[in-house]
Design a protein around this motif. Structure first.
Motif, PDB file in Angstrom:
ATOM      1  N   SER A  20       0.809  -1.224   0.000  1.00 25.19           N
ATOM      2  CA  SER A  20       0.000   0.000   0.000  1.00 25.19           C
ATOM      3  C   SER A  20       0.841   1.273   0.000  1.00 25.19           C
ATOM      4  O   SER A  20       0.294   2.357  -0.211  1.00 25.19           O
ATOM      5  CB  SER A  20      -0.925   0.024   1.229  1.00 25.19           C
ATOM      6  N   PHE A  21       2.141   1.160   0.238  1.00 26.35           N
ATOM      7  CA  PHE A  21       2.967   2.349   0.390  1.00 26.35           C
ATOM      8  C   PHE A  21       2.851   3.301  -0.802  1.00 26.35           C
ATOM      9  O   PHE A  21       2.544   4.485  -0.650  1.00 26.35           O
ATOM     10  CB  PHE A  21       4.441   1.966   0.599  1.00 26.35           C
ATOM     11  N   LEU A  22       3.107   2.795  -2.006  1.00 26.07           N
ATOM     12  CA  LEU A  22       3.113   3.661  -3.185  1.00 26.07           C
ATOM     13  C   LEU A  22       1.726   4.190  -3.527  1.00 26.07           C
ATOM     14  O   LEU A  22       1.563   5.412  -3.670  1.00 26.07           O
ATOM     15  CB  LEU A  22       3.731   2.930  -4.372  1.00 26.07           C
ATOM     16  N   PRO A  23       0.685   3.339  -3.686  1.00 22.35           N
ATOM     17  CA  PRO A  23      -0.638   3.892  -4.018  1.00 22.35           C
ATOM     18  C   PRO A  23      -1.188   4.805  -2.932  1.00 22.35           C
ATOM     19  O   PRO A  23      -1.838   5.813  -3.233  1.00 22.35           O
ATOM     20  CB  PRO A  23      -1.518   2.657  -4.206  1.00 22.35           C
ATOM     21  N   LEU A 193      -6.221  -1.158  -7.061  1.00 20.86           N
ATOM     22  CA  LEU A 193      -7.603  -0.835  -7.428  1.00 20.86           C
ATOM     23  C   LEU A 193      -8.335  -0.162  -6.268  1.00 20.86           C
ATOM     24  O   LEU A 193      -9.143   0.753  -6.483  1.00 20.86           O
ATOM     25  CB  LEU A 193      -8.346  -2.101  -7.853  1.00 20.86           C
ATOM     26  N   PHE A 194      -8.080  -0.611  -5.051  1.00 20.88           N
ATOM     27  CA  PHE A 194      -8.719   0.015  -3.889  1.00 20.88           C
ATOM     28  C   PHE A 194      -8.357   1.493  -3.792  1.00 20.88           C
ATOM     29  O   PHE A 194      -9.239   2.365  -3.657  1.00 20.88           O
ATOM     30  CB  PHE A 194      -8.310  -0.712  -2.605  1.00 20.88           C
ATOM     31  N   TYR A 195      -7.070   1.811  -3.866  1.00 21.77           N
ATOM     32  CA  TYR A 195      -6.649   3.215  -3.744  1.00 21.77           C
ATOM     33  C   TYR A 195      -7.043   4.034  -4.980  1.00 21.77           C
ATOM     34  O   TYR A 195      -7.363   5.224  -4.864  1.00 21.77           O
ATOM     35  CB  TYR A 195      -5.144   3.284  -3.506  1.00 21.77           C
ATOM     36  N   ALA A 196      -7.020   3.400  -6.149  1.00 23.76           N
ATOM     37  CA  ALA A 196      -7.454   4.100  -7.357  1.00 23.76           C
ATOM     38  C   ALA A 196      -8.939   4.439  -7.280  1.00 23.76           C
ATOM     39  O   ALA A 196      -9.360   5.556  -7.626  1.00 23.76           O
ATOM     40  CB  ALA A 196      -7.163   3.247  -8.585  1.00 23.76           C
ATOM     41  N   ASP A 197      -9.751   3.499  -6.808  1.00 21.89           N
ATOM     42  CA  ASP A 197     -11.186   3.756  -6.656  1.00 21.89           C
ATOM     43  C   ASP A 197     -11.444   4.835  -5.613  1.00 21.89           C
ATOM     44  O   ASP A 197     -12.360   5.655  -5.771  1.00 21.89           O
ATOM     45  CB  ASP A 197     -11.907   2.467  -6.251  1.00 21.89           C
ATOM     46  N   SER A 221      -5.572   7.469 -12.391  1.00 21.64           N
ATOM     47  CA  SER A 221      -4.825   6.916 -13.516  1.00 21.64           C
ATOM     48  C   SER A 221      -3.380   6.620 -13.141  1.00 21.64           C
ATOM     49  O   SER A 221      -2.819   5.587 -13.515  1.00 21.64           O
ATOM     50  CB  SER A 221      -4.874   7.913 -14.688  1.00 21.64           C
ATOM     51  N   LEU A 222      -2.765   7.525 -12.370  1.00 23.64           N
ATOM     52  CA  LEU A 222      -1.364   7.367 -11.984  1.00 23.64           C
ATOM     53  C   LEU A 222      -1.171   6.149 -11.070  1.00 23.64           C
ATOM     54  O   LEU A 222      -0.181   5.423 -11.181  1.00 23.64           O
ATOM     55  CB  LEU A 222      -0.876   8.636 -11.292  1.00 23.64           C
ATOM     56  N   ILE A 223      -2.117   5.922 -10.165  1.00 15.60           N
ATOM     57  CA  ILE A 223      -2.038   4.756  -9.270  1.00 15.60           C
ATOM     58  C   ILE A 223      -2.095   3.467 -10.078  1.00 15.60           C
ATOM     59  O   ILE A 223      -1.304   2.540  -9.861  1.00 15.60           O
ATOM     60  CB  ILE A 223      -3.174   4.799  -8.227  1.00 15.60           C
ATOM     61  N   LEU A 224      -3.010   3.398 -11.042  1.00 12.75           N
ATOM     62  CA  LEU A 224      -3.116   2.187 -11.852  1.00 12.75           C
ATOM     63  C   LEU A 224      -1.874   1.981 -12.716  1.00 12.75           C
ATOM     64  O   LEU A 224      -1.446   0.842 -12.937  1.00 12.75           O
ATOM     65  CB  LEU A 224      -4.364   2.247 -12.732  1.00 12.75           C
ATOM     66  N   LEU A 225      -1.276   3.062 -13.198  1.00 12.81           N
ATOM     67  CA  LEU A 225      -0.038   2.937 -13.976  1.00 12.81           C
ATOM     68  C   LEU A 225       1.085   2.362 -13.110  1.00 12.81           C
ATOM     69  O   LEU A 225       1.790   1.427 -13.514  1.00 12.81           O
ATOM     70  CB  LEU A 225       0.374   4.297 -14.530  1.00 12.81           C
ATOM     71  N   CYS A 226       1.241   2.907 -11.902  1.00 11.44           N
ATOM     72  CA  CYS A 226       2.334   2.469 -11.018  1.00 11.44           C
ATOM     73  C   CYS A 226       2.158   1.022 -10.574  1.00 11.44           C
ATOM     74  O   CYS A 226       3.126   0.249 -10.567  1.00 11.44           O
ATOM     75  CB  CYS A 226       2.419   3.401  -9.812  1.00 11.44           C
ATOM     76  N   VAL A 227       0.932   0.641 -10.202  1.00 13.23           N
ATOM     77  CA  VAL A 227       0.736  -0.745  -9.727  1.00 13.23           C
ATOM     78  C   VAL A 227       0.857  -1.732 -10.891  1.00 13.23           C
ATOM     79  O   VAL A 227       1.262  -2.882 -10.679  1.00 13.23           O
ATOM     80  CB  VAL A 227      -0.612  -0.920  -8.995  1.00 13.23           C
ATOM     81  N   THR A 228       0.533  -1.290 -12.102  1.00  6.64           N
ATOM     82  CA  THR A 228       0.725  -2.154 -13.268  1.00  6.64           C
ATOM     83  C   THR A 228       2.209  -2.429 -13.495  1.00  6.64           C
ATOM     84  O   THR A 228       2.613  -3.567 -13.747  1.00  6.64           O
ATOM     85  CB  THR A 228       0.113  -1.514 -14.528  1.00  6.64           C
ATOM     86  N   ILE A 229       3.024  -1.384 -13.388  1.00  2.95           N
ATOM     87  CA  ILE A 229       4.475  -1.550 -13.544  1.00  2.95           C
ATOM     88  C   ILE A 229       5.030  -2.444 -12.436  1.00  2.95           C
ATOM     89  O   ILE A 229       5.843  -3.338 -12.687  1.00  2.95           O
ATOM     90  CB  ILE A 229       5.173  -0.174 -13.539  1.00  2.95           C
ATOM     91  N   LEU A 230       4.582  -2.214 -11.196  1.00  2.00           N
ATOM     92  CA  LEU A 230       5.033  -3.047 -10.079  1.00  2.00           C
ATOM     93  C   LEU A 230       4.610  -4.502 -10.266  1.00  2.00           C
ATOM     94  O   LEU A 230       5.374  -5.427  -9.957  1.00  2.00           O
ATOM     95  CB  LEU A 230       4.473  -2.506  -8.762  1.00  2.00           C
ATOM     96  N   ASP A 231       3.391  -4.705 -10.757  1.00  2.00           N
ATOM     97  CA  ASP A 231       2.904  -6.064 -10.976  1.00  2.00           C
ATOM     98  C   ASP A 231       3.711  -6.776 -12.053  1.00  2.00           C
ATOM     99  O   ASP A 231       4.044  -7.955 -11.912  1.00  2.00           O
ATOM    100  CB  ASP A 231       1.424  -6.022 -11.364  1.00  2.00           C
ATOM    101  N   LEU A 232       4.045  -6.060 -13.136  1.00  2.00           N
ATOM    102  CA  LEU A 232       4.871  -6.646 -14.192  1.00  2.00           C
ATOM    103  C   LEU A 232       6.254  -7.012 -13.662  1.00  2.00           C
ATOM    104  O   LEU A 232       6.786  -8.087 -13.962  1.00  2.00           O
ATOM    105  CB  LEU A 232       4.990  -5.673 -15.367  1.00  2.00           C
TER     106      LEU A 232
END
Length: 391
Positions: A20-23, A193-197, A221-232
């Motif tokens: 949760s730190f980044l989002p 998704l929780f923090y983005a919502d 949008s920025l939260i979803l971009l960052c978590v997508t990169i982290l997930d990859l």
């Protein structure tokens, strides 16, 4: 007899805090920027507007390449929501909050997000996603023709900034549900998704302010971009099981971090396909995690990696095949003597089969070591289970 229980405990909460730190930082940054700078100067909302469109487009492209459906659908719904709100503000001015379209949006948006959150992750080309896309389009058509019905439903006409109180209550209940969910079944995407919502919820609340609308939708949008990169990044280096690296990580580490002398022990749960038919795919993953945990608890210096969906690799550095076979036998006997308890099930006894393969001078790379073990393990399955062989 050793008993392992699969239960929800504090480790999931700590895992959620870590992911949760980044989002959470991005959401907090958006809140601080808005509350300290609102209203922005005339050029700032326009800059944030174009930045939102750029980041959203980039994230959609990245999610398409990554073949991730759940965050992609969430992002597209957020983009449509942003476009609709701006259109309503142009059409109705400040009275847009009383329009039937905005009331309908406030009702449908949180319901769509909780549906997408609990939807199992899948690839974009899955047949289910085609049905989902048609369902979302059908919902948009129905909403366009029947959104006036929402205004006719009796309710207390109280708003929180621009959002109706009843919608605020729906959002609060849904966000609370998501917060509880990620505490017990945490993934990088679900936490994001929780923090983005939550950021998008703030954007709806302050939709009447162009500063608030652009700030919080940009945060979404920025939260979803960052978590997508982290997930990859996480999927490249790690397996879905704890303490297990990916196959890609194994090959990379073998070339750069492993000593010249090492031996692998490739293993798989015996009769895994039949077992999966009985207990299901999710419980097979839980069972694998329990097996991994039991191996980690044994007094051996080893590293675990994924090979295939069915096979895992134990790497013993600076060990030859003779000693590694001894260690693998002890691990195999320990697994066979243990009882594993999955939630809601009776005690489960399983066995594993192992194949040991030592890195030799003839092996040009790590792939040849693991390929030799894989072929030998598959061959041994034709005759016996619960055995240790040497390739």
């Amino acid at each position: 007899m050793v008993i392992f229980k699969s239960s929800k405990n504090l480790k999931y909460i700590f895992s959620t805090i870590k992911s949760s730190f980044l989002p959470a930082f991005l959401l907090l940054s958006g809140l601080l920027a808005f509350y300290s700078g609102n209203p922005y100067n005339q050029t700032m909302p326009l800059l944030l507007h174009y930045l939102f469109l750029f980041i959203t487009s980039a994230t959609i492209g990245l999610l398409y390449i990554a073949n991730q459906s759940k965050p992609l659908f969430s992002l597209c719904i957020g983009l449509v929501c942003y476009i609709v709100i701006n259109r309503l503000k142009i059409e109705y001015g400040e009275a847009f909050i009383s329009s039937s379209e905005f009331q309908c949006l406030c009702f449908l948006l949180p319901l769509n997000f909780i549906f997408l959150y609990f939807l199992p992750q899948s690839k974009l080309n899955a047949k289910r996603n085609i049905y989902l896309l048609f369902a979302l389009l059908f919902q948009a058509i129905i909403a366009q023709h029947f959104c006036d019905l929402i205004k006719s439903v009796p309710h207390i006409d109280i708003t929180v900034e621009t959002i109706p109180l009843w919608s605020c209550a729906i959002w609060a209940a849904i966000l609370a549900t998501l917060a509880i969910s990620i505490s017990f079944k945490n993934t990088i995407i679900n936490t994001g998704l929780f923090y983005a919502d939550a950021s998008l919820f703030m954007g709806i609340i302050y939709a009447g302010s162009q500063s608030g609308l652009t700030t919080f939708f940009l945060g979404f949008s920025l939260i979803l971009l960052c978590v997508t990169i982290l997930d990859l990044y996480n999927r490249y280096h790690y397996d879905y099981l704890e303490h297990v690296g990916s196959k890609t990580s194994y090959l990379a580490n073998a070339n750069s971090k492993f000593p010249f002398k090492y031996t692998i022990a490739l293993f798989s749960i015996d009769n895994r396909d039949k077992l999966q038919q009985i207990i299901g795919k999710e419980k097979i993953k839980n069972l694998e995690q329990l097996v991994v945990n039991s191996i980690i608890d044994m007094p051996y210096k080893l590293t675990l990696y994924r090979h295939t969906e069915d096979e895992l690799i134990m790497v013993f550095k600076n060990e030859d095949a003779r000693h590694t076979k001894e260690y693998a036998d002890n691990i195999r006997h320990n697994i066979a003597a243990s009882e594993f308890i999955l939630t809601g099930d009776k005690n489960l006894k399983i066995t594993i089969s192992v194949c040991v393969s030592e890195k030799t001078r003839k092996d040009r790379n790590a792939f040849e070591v693991i390929d030799r073990a894989h072929n030998a393990l598959q061959k041994s399955y034709r005759y016996n289970c619960n055995v240790t062989t040497v390739a």
